[in-house]
Design an enzyme around this catalytic site. Structure first.
Site, PDB file in Angstrom:
ATOM      1  CG  ASN A 137      -0.175  -0.052   2.536  1.00 58.02           C
ATOM      2  OD1 ASN A 137       1.055   0.008   2.544  1.00 58.02           O
ATOM      3  ND2 ASN A 137      -0.896  -0.168   3.635  1.00 58.02           N
ATOM      4  CG  HIS A 139       3.696   0.093   4.790  1.00 53.48           C
ATOM      5  ND1 HIS A 139       2.759  -0.870   5.072  1.00 53.48           N
ATOM      6  CD2 HIS A 139       4.885  -0.553   4.829  1.00 53.48           C
ATOM      7  CE1 HIS A 139       3.357  -2.018   5.263  1.00 53.48           C
ATOM      8  NE2 HIS A 139       4.651  -1.868   5.112  1.00 53.48           N
TER       9      HIS A 139
END
Ligand code: GLP
Length: 251
Positions: A137, A139
């Protein structure tokens, strides 16, 4: 400017990343190195262990700082990042354990632990090279998609997608900690150099989106486009596939 190195496969990418770290350590024996966990750096750590065993590199005076740790896992837990670092790197090399720093996920008070870790980072001074992986995602460390970019070490609620992705390492999804302590993005951007390592097809889209798309806290790694230091992205062909397709000029 970002430099891209596209390796044949994850082994070559790991070796390449290890060589970059070795070069920095060999030119500064007391270098401060920022380390990461996850499956991506395993090949790199294996190569560093090999290089240390062959006396091509020494960690005797090196200081290491890690990005993050799960809240609630003892350092002896086999999924804690303290355990990961010990098993995959520290116990095989000549680093002084007193010079290795990881947030404590089982402190009495997590907020004070964040302060303590910030103070440790402050005291150590600048990180010479920070290794980063990237989550599916976007991160970096455990800085999850959010409405803001974090500055300093903080307590993070892990996103559902991270919990799902990391559940492969635990007996069941319910065993995955819901929270972590993570170095902030502001702090990461203060490192002198960043080495972003990505391997595998599943990272191709997010790698391209992060490095060429909109800069937004919804994709934390996208802030790396604003990074002012020396940044090298090392990946294998699979992780680079979208970049190769859409931005071949950078390679
Ligand atoms: C983990 C770590 C990150 C890591 C990322 C990718 O949750 N907190 O530091 O970069 O997720 O992990 P992997 O390399 O296993 O894909």
């Amino acid at each position: 400017m970002i430099k891209y190195i596209c390796a044949k496969d994850e082994y070559e990418a790991g070796s390449c990343a290890a060589r970059i770290f070795a070069e920095i350590i060999n030119s500064k024996s007391d270098a401060v190195i920022g380390l990461a966990t996850g499956s991506t750096p395993l090949k790199m750590y294996a190569k560093l262990v090999e290089m240390c065993k062959n006396s091509e590199i020494s960690f005797k005076n090196v200081i290491s700082v890690n990005l993050d740790e799960y809240i609630g896992l003892q350092p002896s837990h086999d999924q804690s990042y303290a355990y990961f670092m010990r098993e995959n790197l520290f116990k095989h090399i000549d680093i002084n354990p007193d010079n290795t720093f990881i947030p404590n996920g089982v402190s009495q008070d997590d907020l004070s632990e964040c302060d303590r870790y910030n103070n440790v980072l402050e005291k150590i001074g600048g990180v010479d090279v920070q290794l980063l992986g990237i989550g599916h995602n976007g991160h970096i460390a455990f800085n999850e998609p959010n409405s803001f970019f974090t500055k300093d070490t903080s307590i993070v609620d892990l996103s559902e997608s991270t919990i799902n992705a990391n559940s492969r390492f635990f007996i069941s999804k319910n065993d995955v900690p819901r929270r972590a302590i993570s170095m902030g993005i502001g702090r990461i951007l203060r490192s002198k150099r960043i080495l972003l390592l990505a391997t595998g097809e599943s990272k191709a889209k997010i790698l391209e989106e992060s490095l060429f798309g909109r800069i937004t806290p919804q994709i934390p790694a996208s802030i790396l486009q604003f990074y002012q230091g020396e940044m090298i992205v090392v990946g294998d062909k699979a992780a680079f596939s979208e970049i190769i397709k859409n931005h071949p000029e950078v390679l």
